[in-house]
Design a protein around this motif. Structure first.
Motif, short mmCIF file in Angstrom:
data_model
loop_
_atom_site.label_atom_id
_atom_site.label_comp_id
_atom_site.label_asym_id
_atom_site.label_seq_id
_atom_site.Cartn_x
_atom_site.Cartn_y
_atom_site.Cartn_z
N LEU A 65 0.54 15.22 -12.95
CA LEU A 65 -0.69 15.77 -13.52
C LEU A 65 -0.77 17.27 -13.31
O LEU A 65 -1.22 18.01 -14.18
CB LEU A 65 -1.90 15.07 -12.90
N TRP A 66 -0.31 17.77 -12.18
CA TRP A 66 -0.44 19.19 -11.87
C TRP A 66 0.83 20.00 -12.10
O TRP A 66 0.76 21.22 -12.31
CB TRP A 66 -0.90 19.37 -10.43
N PHE A 67 1.99 19.38 -12.07
CA PHE A 67 3.23 20.14 -12.16
C PHE A 67 4.18 19.68 -13.26
O PHE A 67 5.18 20.32 -13.50
CB PHE A 67 3.98 20.10 -10.81
N GLY A 68 3.88 18.59 -13.93
CA GLY A 68 4.80 18.03 -14.93
C GLY A 68 4.67 18.71 -16.28
O GLY A 68 4.00 19.72 -16.46
N ARG A 69 5.32 18.11 -17.26
CA ARG A 69 5.36 18.66 -18.61
C ARG A 69 3.97 18.66 -19.25
O ARG A 69 3.62 19.60 -19.97
CB ARG A 69 6.32 17.82 -19.44
N GLY A 70 3.20 17.65 -19.04
CA GLY A 70 1.86 17.57 -19.61
C GLY A 70 0.79 17.92 -18.60
O GLY A 70 -0.30 17.36 -18.63
N SER A 71 1.09 18.85 -17.72
CA SER A 71 0.17 19.19 -16.64
C SER A 71 -1.05 19.92 -17.16
O SER A 71 -1.07 20.46 -18.27
CB SER A 71 0.89 20.06 -15.61
N VAL A 72 -2.07 19.96 -16.36
CA VAL A 72 -3.32 20.61 -16.72
C VAL A 72 -3.10 22.09 -17.02
O VAL A 72 -3.57 22.59 -18.06
CB VAL A 72 -4.38 20.40 -15.61
N PRO A 95 0.82 -1.22 0.00
CA PRO A 95 0.00 0.00 0.00
C PRO A 95 0.86 1.28 0.00
O PRO A 95 0.50 2.26 -0.66
CB PRO A 95 -0.81 -0.10 1.29
N ALA A 96 1.97 1.27 0.70
CA ALA A 96 2.84 2.45 0.73
C ALA A 96 3.41 2.71 -0.66
O ALA A 96 3.49 3.87 -1.11
CB ALA A 96 3.95 2.26 1.74
N ALA A 97 3.80 1.67 -1.37
CA ALA A 97 4.33 1.83 -2.72
C ALA A 97 3.24 2.35 -3.67
O ALA A 97 3.49 3.23 -4.51
CB ALA A 97 4.89 0.52 -3.24
N LEU A 98 2.02 1.84 -3.53
CA LEU A 98 0.92 2.30 -4.36
C LEU A 98 0.57 3.76 -4.07
O LEU A 98 0.30 4.54 -4.99
CB LEU A 98 -0.30 1.40 -4.18
N ILE A 99 0.59 4.13 -2.81
CA ILE A 99 0.31 5.53 -2.44
C ILE A 99 1.41 6.44 -2.97
O ILE A 99 1.14 7.53 -3.49
CB ILE A 99 0.13 5.67 -0.91
N ALA A 100 2.66 6.02 -2.87
CA ALA A 100 3.78 6.81 -3.40
C ALA A 100 3.64 6.96 -4.92
O ALA A 100 3.86 8.05 -5.46
CB ALA A 100 5.11 6.16 -3.05
N LEU A 101 3.28 5.91 -5.60
CA LEU A 101 3.08 5.97 -7.04
C LEU A 101 1.93 6.91 -7.39
O LEU A 101 2.02 7.70 -8.33
CB LEU A 101 2.81 4.56 -7.58
N LEU A 102 0.87 6.85 -6.63
CA LEU A 102 -0.28 7.73 -6.83
C LEU A 102 0.12 9.19 -6.63
O LEU A 102 -0.26 10.07 -7.41
CB LEU A 102 -1.42 7.35 -5.89
N VAL A 103 0.92 9.47 -5.60
CA VAL A 103 1.38 10.84 -5.33
C VAL A 103 2.26 11.34 -6.49
O VAL A 103 2.13 12.49 -6.94
CB VAL A 103 2.11 10.91 -3.98
N ILE A 104 3.13 10.49 -6.98
CA ILE A 104 4.01 10.87 -8.10
C ILE A 104 3.19 11.16 -9.35
O ILE A 104 3.40 12.17 -10.03
CB ILE A 104 5.05 9.77 -8.36
N LEU A 105 2.24 10.29 -9.66
CA LEU A 105 1.40 10.50 -10.83
C LEU A 105 0.55 11.76 -10.70
O LEU A 105 0.37 12.51 -11.66
CB LEU A 105 0.52 9.28 -11.08
N HIS A 106 0.03 11.99 -9.50
CA HIS A 106 -0.79 13.18 -9.26
C HIS A 106 0.08 14.45 -9.39
O HIS A 106 -0.37 15.46 -9.93
CB HIS A 106 -1.44 13.09 -7.88
N GLY A 107 1.31 14.38 -8.91
CA GLY A 107 2.23 15.52 -9.05
C GLY A 107 2.52 15.81 -10.51
O GLY A 107 2.60 16.97 -10.92
#
Length: 91
Positions: A21-28, A7-19
């Motif tokens: 989405l909002w701050f990366g190259r293809g962000s909203v 679960p910790a790895a899945l939550i970390a992956l979710l946080v990275i993907l969410h980041g």
């Protein structure tokens, strides 16, 4: 302890993907900015295309007919035909 790693790895992956989405190259916000720039460029392209069409039509008229040449000579150069009287009315 093994039950907490997955679960910790899945939550970390979710946080990275969410980041991403909002701050990366293809962000909203970045995509929104690019869409706005694209709309502006398409408007600019449409205006340039209309100007090009007008110029192309004028070139066609200049090559094919003498009426436009005569009109331009009269309006821009003030030329008149033989036996013609030029009258200018000031407003």
């Amino acid at each position: 302890m093994g039950k907490r790693i997955v679960p910790a790895a899945l939550i970390a992956l979710l946080v990275i993907l969410h980041g991403q989405l909002w701050f990366g190259r293809g962000s909203v916000p970045n995509v929104s900015l690019l869409v706005r720039k694209l709309d502006e460029q398409q408007l600019s392209n449409a205006q340039a295309a209309r100007a090009n069409e007008r110029v192309a039509a004028e070139i066609h008229d200049l090559r094919e007919g003498l009426e436009i040449v005569e009109e331009k000579a009269r309006s821009e150069l003030g030329m008149v035909k033989a036996n013609e009287i030029y009258v200018q009315i000031a407003k």
